[in-house]
Structures are given as C-alpha cells and as structure tokens.
Design a protein around this motif. Structure first.
Motif, mmCIF file in Angstrom:
data_model
loop_
_atom_site.group_PDB
_atom_site.id
_atom_site.type_symbol
_atom_site.label_atom_id
_atom_site.label_comp_id
_atom_site.label_asym_id
_atom_site.label_seq_id
_atom_site.Cartn_x
_atom_site.Cartn_y
_atom_site.Cartn_z
ATOM 1 N N ASP A 154 0.806 -1.217 0.000
ATOM 2 C CA ASP A 154 0.000 0.000 0.000
ATOM 3 C C ASP A 154 0.839 1.266 0.000
ATOM 4 O OD1 ASP A 154 -2.237 -1.553 0.010
ATOM 5 O OD2 ASP A 154 -2.651 -1.339 2.158
ATOM 6 N N GLY A 155 2.062 1.210 0.524
ATOM 7 C CA GLY A 155 2.879 2.411 0.655
ATOM 8 C C GLY A 155 3.901 2.594 -0.434
ATOM 9 N N ALA A 156 3.794 1.849 -1.518
ATOM 10 C CA ALA A 156 4.759 1.972 -2.614
ATOM 11 C C ALA A 156 4.020 1.999 -3.940
ATOM 12 C CB ALA A 156 5.757 0.806 -2.582
ATOM 13 N N ALA A 157 4.728 2.454 -4.967
ATOM 14 C CA ALA A 157 4.147 2.537 -6.304
ATOM 15 C C ALA A 157 5.192 2.125 -7.326
ATOM 16 C CB ALA A 157 3.645 3.954 -6.588
ATOM 17 N N ASP A 174 3.184 8.510 3.816
ATOM 18 C CA ASP A 174 1.770 8.380 4.138
ATOM 19 C C ASP A 174 1.030 9.657 3.755
ATOM 20 O OD1 ASP A 174 1.931 5.788 5.120
ATOM 21 O OD2 ASP A 174 2.398 6.460 7.163
ATOM 22 N N PRO A 175 -0.276 9.578 3.512
ATOM 23 C CA PRO A 175 -1.109 8.376 3.567
ATOM 24 C C PRO A 175 -0.778 7.424 2.414
ATOM 25 C CG PRO A 175 -2.387 10.247 2.774
ATOM 26 C CD PRO A 175 -1.076 10.800 3.213
ATOM 27 N N ALA A 193 -6.119 12.789 -3.628
ATOM 28 C CA ALA A 193 -7.148 13.008 -2.609
ATOM 29 C C ALA A 193 -7.090 11.860 -1.612
ATOM 30 C CB ALA A 193 -8.534 13.090 -3.247
ATOM 31 N N ASP A 194 -6.925 12.175 -0.334
ATOM 32 C CA ASP A 194 -6.804 11.128 0.679
ATOM 33 C C ASP A 194 -8.176 10.652 1.151
ATOM 34 O OD1 ASP A 194 -7.793 12.973 2.532
ATOM 35 O OD2 ASP A 194 -5.835 13.463 3.365
#
Length: 517
Positions: A154-157, A174-175, A193-194
């Motif tokens: 979830d925290g990488a792309a 984060d987020p 947009a979080d």
C-alpha cells in the motif's frame, strides 16, 4: 557549490574537454576521456529483468547526513539492487572527478540515471544534491508511467521507464498511495485526494508533499461536526453559478465526497521552482476553482461549468475546454479574473463517448484533440440495440466493462479565425494523454519515443470512477493506422487508481527557507 557556479558549470564545457562540446557528448559511447568512462558505465549498466527498487541516494546514511540530505529521501529509496561500478587501472576514482564536470554530466542525465549516480560515493552525492536543489537537471525528461500494484504494498508505487523499458518501485510517504485517488499529474507532481477527501501534491521522486487548501473551502462543500468539534461528514450542494439543481444538499462520508467532487486538477508551473497555481475541475457539473500557492482557500469561477478535464496555461492565461469544444481563456494574473471566448462550441451536444483535450505544441500552436472510445461489455455499445433489456437485472461486474480508444483526431486551433483546422497527423510530434496534464513533445528531443503516436492512459468518464476494477485503456496509439499497442505485457498495474503519466522531477523544495509553504 553555490547556485551561480553550478549554473556556470552547466553552461560551459569542462576544462579537460574541447570548447563548445555538447553536454550529451559526455556520455556518448565514442567519448574516450578516461575520467568519463565510469559515468558511462553507470549509465550502461543493466540489472536483468523485472522491477528494481529505486536506488537510495547516498546508500550510507552517514554520507547522506554529512551532505545535508533531507530525511524525506527515505520515502523514495530502498536497497541498491545492482552491481557496483567496476574500476580499472586507467580509470580514476569517481571521487577524483572535479565537481564542475560532475554537475555537467549529471545535468545531462535522465532521472533514473541521475538517482543511480547519486548513490556511487559522497562526492557524486554532493553533485547530485546540487543538481536537484538548484534545478539543473535535464529539462527534457522522458515521461514515465506511474502506477500502483498489489505486489508493491500500500505504501509503494511503480514507475515504468519508457526509455529503459524497465520498472522501478518507489517508496512513498503516508497516507498510503493505494488509499488515495489520483486526480492529476503536472510537472512531476501528483495531485491526490486522501481518505478524508483532502488534497495533496506529491512528488514521487523526492517524496515531498504539499497540503492544498482544505476541501471545506470549496464553494459547494460544508463540514458537518460531531459533538467534540471534529469533522465527521460533509454536505455537498448541487448548484453552479446559474441555478440550484437539487435540494437539499447530500450528506457524504469523509472518504465518499472525493468520488463525487473531484474530476481533475493540474498545475500552472513546477511548485519546486517558485509560485504556482492549482486549477481544480470539480463537480457538480465540472466547474472550475483555483488556488495560488500562498492561498488558504479555493477561489470559485462561476458561472462557468461543463468543462472537459483538460486545460493548459499559455501566455499567462488558463485555457479551459468545455465538453462541447468551446475554449475559454481566463486571465488569472489581475485582481479580478477575466474571461474571453477563444473558439465557440464545435458540437451541439455533449458526447460522453469522446474525450477532448487542449494542449500546446512545441511550435506554440494550440491543439484540440478528440479521443473517440468504444465501450464494450454489458454496459457498452454491444447492448444498446436491446430495447427489451430487463432494467431489474443487477448491475454488471465492473470487470466486464471494457472501454477502448478507437480513433484520435487532432485539430489546430486558429485563434484568429476562431475555428478548428483538422490536421492529418502529428508529424514529428507525439502526445501523452490521460489523467495527466496533456503533453505534446517533439521526437528530436525524445529519440526513443515514437513520432506521430499517442501515449494513452485511461481517463474515460463516467466509466473511470464508476467501474474501478475494469481493464484500463493504456497503450501507444498510431495515428497512421489507428492501431493501439501495449506498453508492456503482461500489465504491471492495478486497475485502481488508474495509471497516469508523470514527468520525473528530482528538484527539491527547501521547506525550511521556502516562504511559500
């Protein structure tokens, strides 16, 4: 190295080289200067197949601290995953290369090579830092495909390099990026947009973020507080500058509002280079609001509505394209915003099977691009002739809806005659279209890309947000034969958030000294 000497180093040839030698010559395979071979070897080194972690700039944390590196570099880095540069007897140590030569070399690199170079040793890290902090990086960076994937967490792309045909993994702050909606990409920054529907600018290369004015300052949004004074919901009003369409306002959960409200956002300029303007296209009815870099709230631009998701800044004016093809120019520089019509509506109706884009060509011409899509599947064209369809049937699974680009038509905007002039092809130019700020690039500056082609990502509304799990329309489209090719196979990305083009930008903002933040 200070700013003046760094700029001078970039503009003049290094002392050991012939006068007026182009910077790109430094990394040419025919260049035989021994002191440059280590840099060329760094550029040519490959690491097999598959995704590679983005190299950590300054692998030793002590070196990074000594060089004054910001802790936010942790976000975009991981363990080095390639073999070290092999030194030979005739090659000097990388640390012996003069700083002005290093800056000259580094300023000619694409960002993946630049980040690799900064991880070699402390002196190269220092040169890398100078190039990034002073904005001396090569301006013609090749766009890359930014995406998320379940395999990265979830925290990488992921970042797919068109030049290298190689994927990288970026660790981000984060987020978590997979929890965000990506609503735009400009100058190397993502607009996201979080889960509270608040907007952030994110540079995935540096890991830096900028919070934008609160969603509660948008004209049609009001906060709903709980007993403790915390925002628990939003009220979303259905009106534009002409009339109220529905009453009463809708009450939406914090994470629900972003799906209703945001259409697209883009920037007037690079936030790391100075002041900028964020332009937001939002619902209801695709209206415009904007915020300057120093603003605390959004400024609404009534009574205008029904804008396409694509705008461009040219000659200090915001050119906004309506869903019927009308182009309006807003002057945002004065104390009051003024508007003039550049070209009238070119259609009598809004065609939701077609997307329109406005983009500036390298020669300065303004182009309007029409992208025609063909929706297939249970909600697509194949079912439209079935008049006896039972409307009580459940909605189709989003994965069964496929929307493909079938044709792209480029037009030149004749601002004097206020007409569109159809052009048969793009010549030596290429387009990057999608949920990014539209780009028109020249093949001479991007020799590894395809002229007269359109690089596409998926931005088809209303299917884009309504059917999040459907297969994405991503590829390279030939204007000569109307054939779309895959960018990479098998695909690397998840379907949500959809992949988006981004032009890597390694320039950092000094948040301590920057008075705009």
């Amino acid at each position: 190295m200070n700013a003046a000497s760094a700029v001078e180093a970039r503009q003049r040839p290094p002392p050991c080289l012939p006068f007026a030698v182009p910077v790109a010559w430094l990394l040419s395979p025919t260049t035989d200067a021994p002191c440059l071979r280590v840099a060329r070897q760094l550029r040519e080194r490959k690491n097999g197949s598959g995704a590679e972690f983005w190299p950590r700039v300054g692998d030793e944390r002590g070196r990074a601290r000594e060089a004054g590196e910001n802790s936010d570099s942790e976000f975009q880095t991981a363990d080095l995953n390639f073999a070290p540069v092999r030194m030979t007897a005739e090659m000097p140590s990388p640390a012996l290369l003069p700083p002005d030569i290093l800056v000259c070399i580094f300023s000619a690199l694409q960002v993946p090579d630049l980040v690799r170079a900064g991880s070699v040793c402390s002196s190269w890290l220092s040169a890398y830092t100078s190039v990034c902090n002073l904005g001396l990086h090569w301006p013609q960076q090749t766009p890359c495909l930014f995406y998320t994937s379940g395999s990265t967490g979830d925290g990488a792309a992921g970042l797919y390099s068109l030049e290298e045909k190689k994927a990288y993994t970026l660790r981000l702050p984060d987020p978590p990026i997979r929890s965000r909606n990506v609503i735009g990409s400009s100058y190397g920054w993502l607009i996201t947009a979080d889960e509270r529907s608040e907007l952030h600018l994110l540079n995935p290369i540096t890991g830096q973020q900028i919070a934008l004015p609160s969603v509660t300052t948008i004209e049609q949004v009001e906060p709903v507080f709980d007993g403790a004074g915390a925002i628990q919901k939003y009220e979303y009003s259905w009106y534009d500058g002409k009339k109220v369409y529905y009453e009463p306002p809708s009450t939406l959960a914090l994470d629900e509002l972003r799906g209703y409200l945001y259409v697209k956002a883009f920037l007037s300029s690079d936030p790391s280079a100075g002041d900028y303007i964020v332009v937001l296209i939002h619902n209801p009815w695709s209206q415009l609001s904007f915020a300057r870099s120093s603003a605390k709230r959004w400024t609404w631009l009534p009574p205008h509505s029904y804008f396409e998701e694509y705008c461009v800044i040219k000659d200090g004016s915001l050119y906004a394209l309506s869903k019927k093809g009308e182009i309006q120019a807003f002057d945002l520089n004065g104390p009051e915003v003024t508007c003039k019509v550049v070209i009238e509506n070119v259609q009598d109706y809004m065609d939701y099977g077609m997307s329109m884009y406005v983009v500036q060509a390298p020669c300065g011409d303004l182009l309007q691009i029409w992208r025609i899509c063909d929706p297939l599947g249970e909600y697509g064209g194949e079912d439209e002739e079935d008049e006896d369809e039972d409307v009580s049937e459940p909605e189709p699974d989003s994965g069964s809806v496929v929307v493909n680009t079938t044709m792209i038509k480029p037009y030149k905007v004749d601002t004097a005659a206020k007409i569109l002039v159809e052009v048969s092809n793009l010549g030596d130019n290429m387009l990057f279209l999608g949920h990014n700020q539209s780009l028109c690039l020249h093949a001479e500056e991007y020799p590894l890309l395809k002229a007269n082609h359109v690089y596409l990502t998926d931005d088809h509304e209303p299917w884009n947000s309504s059917f999040k799990d459907r297969t994405r329309d991503v590829g390279v489209f030939s204007l000569e034969n109307n054939i779309r090719e895959e960018i990479v196979s098998p695909v690397l990305w998840s379907n949500w958030p959809p992949p988006v083009w981004i032009t890597p930008n390694p320039r950092k903002i000094n948040f301590v000294s920057d008075k705009r933040i």
